[in-house]
Design an enzyme around this catalytic site. Structure first.
Site, PDB file in Angstrom:
ATOM      1  N   GLN A 184       0.847  -1.198   0.000  1.00 10.64           N
ATOM      2  CA  GLN A 184       0.000   0.000   0.000  1.00 10.64           C
ATOM      3  C   GLN A 184       0.880   1.245   0.000  1.00 10.64           C
ATOM      4  O   GLN A 184       0.382   2.358  -0.076  1.00 10.64           O
ATOM      5  CB  GLN A 184      -0.869   0.027   1.256  1.00 10.64           C
ATOM      6  CG  GLN A 184      -1.819  -1.142   1.369  1.00 10.64           C
ATOM      7  CD  GLN A 184      -2.414  -1.221   2.763  1.00 10.64           C
ATOM      8  OE1 GLN A 184      -3.392  -0.555   3.075  1.00 10.64           O
ATOM      9  NE2 GLN A 184      -1.827  -2.028   3.617  1.00 10.64           N
ATOM     10  N   ASN A 185       2.187   1.041   0.125  1.00  7.20           N
ATOM     11  CA  ASN A 185       3.085   2.184   0.264  1.00  7.20           C
ATOM     12  C   ASN A 185       3.393   2.825  -1.078  1.00  7.20           C
ATOM     13  O   ASN A 185       3.491   2.147  -2.096  1.00  7.20           O
ATOM     14  CB  ASN A 185       4.387   1.747   0.952  1.00  7.20           C
ATOM     15  CG  ASN A 185       4.125   1.253   2.358  1.00  7.20           C
ATOM     16  OD1 ASN A 185       3.051   1.490   2.904  1.00  7.20           O
ATOM     17  ND2 ASN A 185       5.084   0.566   2.944  1.00  7.20           N
ATOM     18  N   HIS A 203      -1.441   1.498  -4.298  1.00  9.30           N
ATOM     19  CA  HIS A 203      -1.846   2.897  -4.147  1.00  9.30           C
ATOM     20  C   HIS A 203      -0.997   3.872  -4.954  1.00  9.30           C
ATOM     21  O   HIS A 203      -1.003   5.067  -4.675  1.00  9.30           O
ATOM     22  CB  HIS A 203      -1.840   3.284  -2.658  1.00  9.30           C
ATOM     23  CG  HIS A 203      -2.887   2.575  -1.859  1.00  9.30           C
ATOM     24  ND1 HIS A 203      -2.857   2.466  -0.484  1.00  9.30           N
ATOM     25  CD2 HIS A 203      -4.010   1.919  -2.244  1.00  9.30           C
ATOM     26  CE1 HIS A 203      -3.913   1.776  -0.066  1.00  9.30           C
ATOM     27  NE2 HIS A 203      -4.627   1.427  -1.113  1.00  9.30           N
ATOM     28  N   CYS A 229      -1.387  12.367 -16.081  1.00  7.80           N
ATOM     29  CA  CYS A 229      -2.170  13.398 -16.764  1.00  7.80           C
ATOM     30  C   CYS A 229      -3.638  13.252 -16.360  1.00  7.80           C
ATOM     31  O   CYS A 229      -4.191  12.157 -16.445  1.00  7.80           O
ATOM     32  CB  CYS A 229      -2.014  13.219 -18.272  1.00  7.80           C
ATOM     33  SG  CYS A 229      -3.147  14.215 -19.218  1.00  7.80           S
ATOM     34  N   THR A 247       0.474  -2.781   8.673  1.00  2.00           N
ATOM     35  CA  THR A 247      -0.724  -2.078   8.175  1.00  2.00           C
ATOM     36  C   THR A 247      -1.809  -2.114   9.241  1.00  2.00           C
ATOM     37  O   THR A 247      -1.973  -3.112   9.933  1.00  2.00           O
ATOM     38  CB  THR A 247      -1.242  -2.658   6.835  1.00  2.00           C
ATOM     39  OG1 THR A 247      -2.466  -1.982   6.496  1.00  2.00           O
ATOM     40  CG2 THR A 247      -1.479  -4.149   6.869  1.00  2.00           C
TER      41      THR A 247
HETATM   42  P1  NAD Z   1      -1.387   3.170   8.863  1.00  2.00           P
HETATM   43  O1  NAD Z   1      -0.653   4.421   9.271  1.00  2.00           O
HETATM   44  O2  NAD Z   1      -2.864   3.180   8.909  1.00  2.00           O
HETATM   45  O3  NAD Z   1      -0.919   1.955   9.809  1.00  2.00           O
HETATM   46  C1  NAD Z   1       0.436   1.725  10.082  1.00  2.00           C
HETATM   47  C2  NAD Z   1       0.529   0.422  10.858  1.00  2.00           C
HETATM   48  O4  NAD Z   1       1.898   0.140  11.034  1.00  2.00           O
HETATM   49  C3  NAD Z   1      -0.106   0.443  12.254  1.00  2.00           C
HETATM   50  O5  NAD Z   1      -0.896  -0.713  12.445  1.00  2.00           O
HETATM   51  C4  NAD Z   1       1.096   0.452  13.190  1.00  2.00           C
HETATM   52  O6  NAD Z   1       0.831  -0.246  14.407  1.00  2.00           O
HETATM   53  C5  NAD Z   1       2.103  -0.306  12.359  1.00  2.00           C
HETATM   54  N1  NAD Z   1       3.502  -0.005  12.688  1.00  2.00           N
HETATM   55  C6  NAD Z   1       4.047   1.116  13.223  1.00  2.00           C
HETATM   56  N2  NAD Z   1       5.380   0.975  13.356  1.00  2.00           N
HETATM   57  C7  NAD Z   1       5.691  -0.264  12.900  1.00  2.00           C
HETATM   58  C8  NAD Z   1       6.900  -0.990  12.762  1.00  2.00           C
HETATM   59  N3  NAD Z   1       8.061  -0.466  13.131  1.00  2.00           N
HETATM   60  N4  NAD Z   1       6.856  -2.243  12.259  1.00  2.00           N
HETATM   61  C9  NAD Z   1       5.671  -2.799  11.873  1.00  2.00           C
HETATM   62  N5  NAD Z   1       4.490  -2.154  11.975  1.00  2.00           N
HETATM   63  C10 NAD Z   1       4.498  -0.905  12.478  1.00  2.00           C
HETATM   64  O7  NAD Z   1      -0.841   2.784   7.434  1.00  2.00           O
HETATM   65  P2  NAD Z   1      -1.454   1.796   6.388  1.00  2.00           P
HETATM   66  O8  NAD Z   1      -2.085   0.607   7.025  1.00  2.00           O
HETATM   67  O9  NAD Z   1      -0.421   1.599   5.335  1.00  2.00           O
HETATM   68  O10 NAD Z   1      -2.616   2.693   5.790  1.00  2.00           O
HETATM   69  C11 NAD Z   1      -3.288   2.224   4.712  1.00  2.00           C
HETATM   70  C12 NAD Z   1      -3.113   3.114   3.543  1.00  2.00           C
HETATM   71  O11 NAD Z   1      -3.920   4.239   3.564  1.00  2.00           O
HETATM   72  C13 NAD Z   1      -1.752   3.710   3.320  1.00  2.00           C
HETATM   73  O12 NAD Z   1      -0.818   2.821   2.852  1.00  2.00           O
HETATM   74  C14 NAD Z   1      -2.007   4.725   2.320  1.00  2.00           C
HETATM   75  O13 NAD Z   1      -1.692   4.268   1.009  1.00  2.00           O
HETATM   76  C15 NAD Z   1      -3.476   4.872   2.449  1.00  2.00           C
HETATM   77  N6  NAD Z   1      -3.934   6.110   2.044  1.00  2.00           N
HETATM   78  C16 NAD Z   1      -3.094   7.172   1.789  1.00  2.00           C
HETATM   79  C17 NAD Z   1      -3.567   8.257   1.164  1.00  2.00           C
HETATM   80  C18 NAD Z   1      -2.675   9.375   0.715  1.00  2.00           C
HETATM   81  O14 NAD Z   1      -1.871   9.900   1.432  1.00  2.00           O
HETATM   82  N7  NAD Z   1      -2.847   9.787  -0.473  1.00  2.00           N
HETATM   83  C19 NAD Z   1      -4.880   8.313   0.843  1.00  2.00           C
HETATM   84  C20 NAD Z   1      -5.693   7.235   1.129  1.00  2.00           C
HETATM   85  C21 NAD Z   1      -5.217   6.142   1.728  1.00  2.00           C
END
Ligand code: NAD
Length: 244
Positions: free
Chosen positions: A100-101, A118, A126, A188
Site C-alpha cells: 500500500q506504500n 496505491h 495526466c 498495516t
Molecule cells: P497506517 O498508518 O494506517 O498503519 C500503520 C501500521 O503500522 C499500524 O498498524 C502500526 O501499528 C504499524 N507499525 C508502526 N510501526 C511499525 C513498525 N516499526 N513495524 C511494523 N508495523 C508498524 O498505514 P497503512 O495501514 O499503510 O494505511 C493504509 C493506507 O492508507 C496507506 O498505505 C495509504 O496508502 C493509504 N492512504 C493514503 C492516502 C494518501 O496519502 N494519499 C490516501 C488514502 C489512503
C-alpha cells in the site's frame, strides 16, 4: 531447501514497514493524519480546489522519503523473494509483494514482483488522458505542471481517498491472495479497503496468516501467527528460523 511455511507466499505491507526507515505512518502516534487533514490534501476535490497546496504536500513527502533508506525488513523481503522463487524452480508466482506504500522503498531495496496498490510518489499522471510520467524531481518550481502531450495538468499518481484502485492491479493482488499458501501482513492498520480484505481472501482460500505489527489490528483475531514488534527486528528474526 525446506521451509517452515508453504509457498506461494504473498506479503502485504503498509506504512509500518517503512517506519524504521524514518517514513511517518498515517494513523497512530506521529502519523501524518494526526497533523494534516486528508480531505484537504489527498482527494480529487482538494486537487481541483488547490493544486499548488496538494503538490506542495507531495513534494514535501518526496523530500522526506528521498532521505530514507530501505531497512532490514525491506531487505529481508528481497532475500525471501530470491530464495523462495529459486526453491520453486523460478516460478514467477512463488512470491508476490503487495504494498500500500507509495514510498518506493521496496523497489529501492531490490524487490522484483511488487504490486503497488496505491501508486507511487515518484510518478505523475495526466488528469485528462491518464498517461504516466516518472519524475524524481524534488523542487517542482511550477506546481501546475502540464502534460507534454495535451497540456492538461499533471497530478500525483497516487490513489486518493474516495478513488477506485486500478482494476488490473487489484485483480493481480486478489489472484495472488487466492493462490497464497502463506500470507505475511506487515505494518498495516488493516483499515483501508480493499487492501484490508486481501488477507481475509487468502485465509478463506486456506492460507496461513502471519501478522507483523507492534500493535493489535482488526486482522489480529484471524491470524495464525503474530510477530508483535517492529518489522525490522521481527521479520529478519522470523526469516532466519524458516531456513536455518
Ligand atoms: P497506517 O498508518 O494506517 O498503519 C500503520 C501500521 O503500522 C499500524 O498498524 C502500526 O501499528 C504499524 N507499525 C508502526 N510501526 C511499525 C513498525 N516499526 N513495524 C511494523 N508495523 C508498524 O498505514 P497503512 O495501514 O499503510 O494505511 C493504509 C493506507 O492508507 C496507506 O498505505 C495509504 O496508502 C493509504 N492512504 C493514503 C492516502 C494518501 O496519502 N494519499 C490516501 C488514502 C489512503
Amino acid at each position: 531447501m525446506t521451509f517452515q511455511f508453504e509457498a506461494p507466499i504473498v506479503v502485504l505491507t503498509g506504512a509500518g514497514i517503512s517506519a524504521e526507515s524514518g517514513v511517518p505512518t498515517f494513523r497512530g502516534e506521529g502519523g501524518l493524519w494526526r497533523n494534516f487533514r486528508p480531505e484537504e490534501l489527498a482527494t480529487p476535490q482538494a486537487f481541483k480546489r488547490d493544486p499548488k497546496l496538494v503538490w506542495e504536500w507531495y513534494t514535501w513527502r518526496r523530500e522526506l522519503v528521498s532521505k530514507c533508506e530501505p531497512n532490514a525488513a525491506h531487505r529481508t523481503l528481497v532475500e525471501m523473494e530470491v530464495v523462495v522463487t529459486a526453491a520453486m524452480s523460478g516460478d514467477a508466482q512463488a512470491f508476490t509483494l503487495i504494498t500500500q506504500n507509495v514510498d518506493g522503498l521496496h523497489e529501492a531495496a531490490g524487490s522484483q514482483n511488487v504490486v503497488t496498490l496505491h501508486g507511487s510518489l515518484w510518478s505523475m499522471r495526466c488528469v485528462r488522458e491518464g498517461r504516466r510520467f516518472e519524475d524524481r524531481r524534488l523542487k517542482m518550481g511550477n506546481y501546475l505542471l502540464r502534460c507534454p502531450n495535451c497540456d492538461a495538468p499533471l497530478r500525483p499518481d497516487v490513489v486518493w481517498f474516495g478513488e477506485m484502485l486500478d482494476e488490473t492491479v487489484l485483480q493481480k493482488a486478489y489472484e495472488a491472495s487466492e493462490r497464497a499458501r502463506t500470507m505475511i501482513v506487515i505494518g498495516t492498520s488493516a483499515l483501508v479497503h480493499p487492501a484490508a480484505s486481501l488477507p481475509i481472501t487468502a485465509k478463506r482460500n486456506g492460507a496461513r496468516l502471519i501478522e507483523v505489527n507492534p500493535e493489535e489490528t482488526p486482522l489480529s483475531p484471524y491470524v495464525d501467527e503474530t510477530l508483535r514488534g517492529p518489522a525490522a527486528v521481527e521479520l529478519p528474526r522470523w526469516w532466519k528460523l524458516q531456513h536455518p
